[in-house]
Design an enzyme around this catalytic site. Structure first.
Site, PDB file in Angstrom:
ATOM      1  N   ASP A   1      -3.113  19.615  41.849  1.00 41.21           N
ATOM      2  CA  ASP A   1      -3.043  20.818  42.702  1.00 41.21           C
ATOM      3  C   ASP A   1      -1.654  21.436  42.680  1.00 41.21           C
ATOM      4  O   ASP A   1      -1.118  21.823  43.722  1.00 41.21           O
ATOM      5  CB  ASP A   1      -3.403  20.459  44.153  1.00 41.21           C
ATOM      6  CG  ASP A   1      -4.746  19.782  44.285  1.00 41.21           C
ATOM      7  OD1 ASP A   1      -5.623  20.011  43.431  1.00 41.21           O
ATOM      8  OD2 ASP A   1      -4.926  19.007  45.246  1.00 41.21           O
TER       9      ASP A   1
ATOM     10  N   ARG B   1      -9.521  23.706  41.905  1.00 43.09           N
ATOM     11  CA  ARG B   1     -10.552  23.192  42.795  1.00 43.09           C
ATOM     12  C   ARG B   1     -10.360  23.818  44.175  1.00 43.09           C
ATOM     13  O   ARG B   1      -9.253  24.239  44.532  1.00 43.09           O
ATOM     14  CB  ARG B   1     -10.519  21.660  42.881  1.00 43.09           C
ATOM     15  CG  ARG B   1      -9.227  21.063  43.428  1.00 43.09           C
ATOM     16  CD  ARG B   1      -9.368  19.555  43.575  1.00 43.09           C
ATOM     17  NE  ARG B   1      -8.139  18.916  44.056  1.00 43.09           N
ATOM     18  CZ  ARG B   1      -8.089  17.689  44.551  1.00 43.09           C
ATOM     19  NH1 ARG B   1      -9.192  16.958  44.632  1.00 43.09           N
ATOM     20  NH2 ARG B   1      -6.941  17.167  44.951  1.00 43.09           N
TER      21      ARG B   1
ATOM     22  N   GLN C   1       2.020  14.219  47.624  1.00 44.81           N
ATOM     23  CA  GLN C   1       2.500  15.582  47.847  1.00 44.81           C
ATOM     24  C   GLN C   1       4.033  15.612  47.945  1.00 44.81           C
ATOM     25  O   GLN C   1       4.623  14.929  48.779  1.00 44.81           O
ATOM     26  CB  GLN C   1       1.908  16.171  49.119  1.00 44.81           C
ATOM     27  CG  GLN C   1       0.403  16.410  49.055  1.00 44.81           C
ATOM     28  CD  GLN C   1      -0.406  15.246  49.569  1.00 44.81           C
ATOM     29  OE1 GLN C   1       0.029  14.089  49.534  1.00 44.81           O
ATOM     30  NE2 GLN C   1      -1.610  15.533  50.049  1.00 44.81           N
TER      31      GLN C   1
ATOM     32  N   GLN D   1       2.565  16.261  42.111  1.00 51.30           N
ATOM     33  CA  GLN D   1       1.533  16.814  42.996  1.00 51.30           C
ATOM     34  C   GLN D   1       2.145  17.868  43.915  1.00 51.30           C
ATOM     35  O   GLN D   1       3.198  17.655  44.510  1.00 51.30           O
ATOM     36  CB  GLN D   1       0.895  15.696  43.834  1.00 51.30           C
ATOM     37  CG  GLN D   1      -0.241  16.188  44.721  1.00 51.30           C
ATOM     38  CD  GLN D   1      -1.033  15.055  45.351  1.00 51.30           C
ATOM     39  OE1 GLN D   1      -0.900  13.889  44.966  1.00 51.30           O
ATOM     40  NE2 GLN D   1      -1.881  15.389  46.312  1.00 51.30           N
ATOM     41  N   ASP D   2       1.466  19.031  44.013  1.00 53.23           N
ATOM     42  CA  ASP D   2       1.888  20.116  44.915  1.00 53.23           C
ATOM     43  C   ASP D   2       3.269  20.664  44.575  1.00 53.23           C
ATOM     44  O   ASP D   2       4.114  20.870  45.457  1.00 53.23           O
ATOM     45  CB  ASP D   2       1.870  19.637  46.371  1.00 53.23           C
ATOM     46  CG  ASP D   2       0.458  19.418  46.893  1.00 53.23           C
ATOM     47  OD1 ASP D   2      -0.492  19.541  46.107  1.00 53.23           O
ATOM     48  OD2 ASP D   2       0.312  19.121  48.082  1.00 53.23           O
TER      49      ASP D   2
END
Length: 561
Positions: free
Chosen positions: A398, A466, A354, A376-377
């Protein structure tokens, strides 16, 4: 049975006569009993439909003169009590930070600092909600603030879970020490969100499936000329105008030709609680810094020289001891933040997990012609109402996530090459409660592979989203979805978690990745065919865009086209 003695019988008869007379006259004992019964009736009626009815009834029953209170007053009393609990939770966090100072690592200290900031914001949001509930312009006046109240309370709930998420990688037991208080706050907020629907003048908004009339993202609001109405005409012109034709308050330039050499210094110099737009022009160049637009810095605008020309870069990440919340290269919290022509990047890399490029918890925030680059993120759409137009978002896992009510319009979403053991997921929406008015709406966007993924895209699975939280809600409409997306479309978070309670939908998308014949068959997933239902996810219905976007100068459209 033995016979009663004459004097005892006379005494009993006198007591019965006195009791009857007291009842007829309304004695304090009888009146108190009646009021208690009436008290509970009002509590049960007001709490009907809440997810935590026992907590709701016991809370309302503790309020004096409940039967004489109006619905706005009952909700206001509940929010006021919850605000006191938030202040108590904040004190507990401060106490833990002092008491465990020698034992806490950097992650735990930063997570506690996150909690203190988030709880302070919660108290502020509660204060604004109480103010809206106290409106005196007629008996139905609070109903005029219904969408704002939903947004404020939804944001306050999100803050509690964000605080707890900060301890995800902690080996200490700090989370255990505070989570019961935060869960209790969230439950009170959940109950308050249900009670809001009973405000006089508010039409019924049933919870559950977004197909229910009026339930899906009504707080986002109407659109005007392609923008949410909350963007004023002046701000819309500002965002559409070229830099050369824009007036700005201060200039940031690395070469010393401006007022400041760092963006952070310019933000610090901006007035607090400004009701007018304060424009910070950031000249072309790469600014390596972490910037935060705090809550008291309102109506700030970042104006750059364009995507790929003005860059703000950082590399904070969770592997190096930062919480996801605090890893953001740029964070905007002050309401009314807008940005144009800037690239925001977190270059920590896919192995650092993250690592946020931009986090927005700014209500009524808007972004036009910006890029958000990370792995990520990448883009943390944390809370409240947000709008993105003609922006580019790059990432892996994500990479658009959070619990705002957010619309992406005419944007480009690019999946990058992840680590060998990773999958790409475009979205991870975090709605925790069915009564929150939050979700991600992706409208008329391009969903594709980035240049580094194209040569190897067959080696990696890529999904539309998701469920990060139990009531996750995301829709893709009228977008071009390329073949990078797996035929299943969507990915589980953990087994069957949230598959019954999420709401994922697709409506009239195009491109090789838009074929829904092999999509997941979860109860919460659907292919929309009804234009009325799809329209609920537009800027007009979803983020009340016509109430604020017309002031940002960002082009937008209200409906599906």
């Amino acid at each position: 049975m033995h016979s009663l003695r004459p004097h005892l019988l006379l005494l009993l008869l006198n007591l019965l006569a006195a009791a009857a007379a007291a009842a007829a006259a309304g004695s304090p004992e009888t009146t108190t009993h009646f009021h208690t019964r009436r008290h509970l009736q009002v509590a049960h009626s007001t709490c009907q439909g809440t997810l935590y009815p026992d907590l709701c009834v016991s809370t309302l029953a503790s309020f004096p003169d409940l039967a004489s209170k109006s619905v706005p007053e009952i909700i206001s009393s509940t929010v006021n009590l919850t605000s006191a609990q938030a202040r108590s939770a904040s004190s507990s966090c401060s106490s833990l930070e002092r008491r465990l100072a020698a034992k806490l690592g950097p992650l735990e200290r930063r997570a506690l600092d996150d909690c203190l900031e988030l709880l302070a914001r919660t108290v502020d949001e509660f204060g604004k909600a109480i103010s809206d509930l106290s409106s005196v312009n007629g008996p139905t006046a609070p109903a005029a603030h219904f969408h704002d109240l939903q947004t404020l309370l939804s944001g306050a709930m999100t803050n509690q879970y964000t605080c707890l998420d900060g301890f995800a990688y902690s080996k200490q037991k700090v989370r255990d020490a505070i989570q019961s208080k935060l869960f209790n706050i969230s439950r009170h907020v959940s109950n308050s969100l249900v009670m809001l629907k009973k405000l006089p003048g508010v039409k019924g908004r049933p919870s559950g499936s977004p197909a229910a009339a009026g339930e899906v993202f009504p707080e986002y609001g109407r659109m005007r000329n392609g923008f949410p109405a909350w963007l004023s005409a002046k701000d819309r012109r500002l965002l559409q105008a070229p830099v050369s034709a824009t007036s700005y308050n201060v200039t940031v330039a690395q070469d010393g030709t401006g007022n400041f050499t760092t963006v952070s210094a310019a933000v610090a110099a901006a007035p607090n609680a400004s009701t007018t737009r304060f424009v910070i022009y950031i000249k072309a160049g790469s600014y390596f810094e972490n910037v935060e637009v705090i809550s008291k810095k309102t109506n700030i605008m970042f104006l750059g020289d364009g995507i790929g020309k003005t860059w703000i870069k950082g590399n904070r990440n969770v592997v190096d001891g930062w919480t996801t919340f605090r890893s953001a290269t740029v964070a905007a919290v002050g309401s009314g933040f807008i940005a144009k022509g800037i690239s925001f990047e977190n270059y920590a890399g896919p192995s650092k997990h993250q690592a946020v490029a931009f986090r927005s918890g700014s209500d009524l925030s808007a972004f036009y012609s910006c890029s958000f680059i990370g792995y990520q993120d990448t883009l943390y759409v944390h809370s409240l109402r947000q709008f993105y137009r003609e922006c580019d978002i790059y990432g892996t896992v994500d990479f658009i996530f959070g619990n705002a009510a957010v619309v992406f319009q005419n944007c480009n979403l690019y999946a990058r090459k992840p680590n060998e053991n990773q999958k790409n997921i475009f979205t991870a929406q975090g709605r925790e409660d069915p009564n929150q008015n939050t979700g991600i709406s992706i409208l008329n966007c391009k969903v594709a592979a980035a240049a580094d993924l194209i040569p190897v895209k067959s080696s990696f699975k890529t999904y539309l989203g998701r469920p990060w939280k139990e009531y996750s809600r995301t829709v893709y409409m009228l977008s071009n979805i390329e073949d990078v997306v797996d035929p299943a479309g969507w990915l589980e978070w953990n087994g069957t978690f949230a598959l019954n309670t999420l709401y994922y939908a697709e409506y009239r998308n195009q491109g090789p990745g838009s074929n829904t014949s092999a999509r997941v068959t979860w109860p919460g997933y659907k292919v929309l065919t009804n234009v009325t239902e799809a329209t609920q996810f537009t800027v007009s219905s979803f983020i009340q865009g016509n109430g604020w976007l017309n002031g940002t100068s960002i082009p937008y459209y209200l409906g599906l086209n």
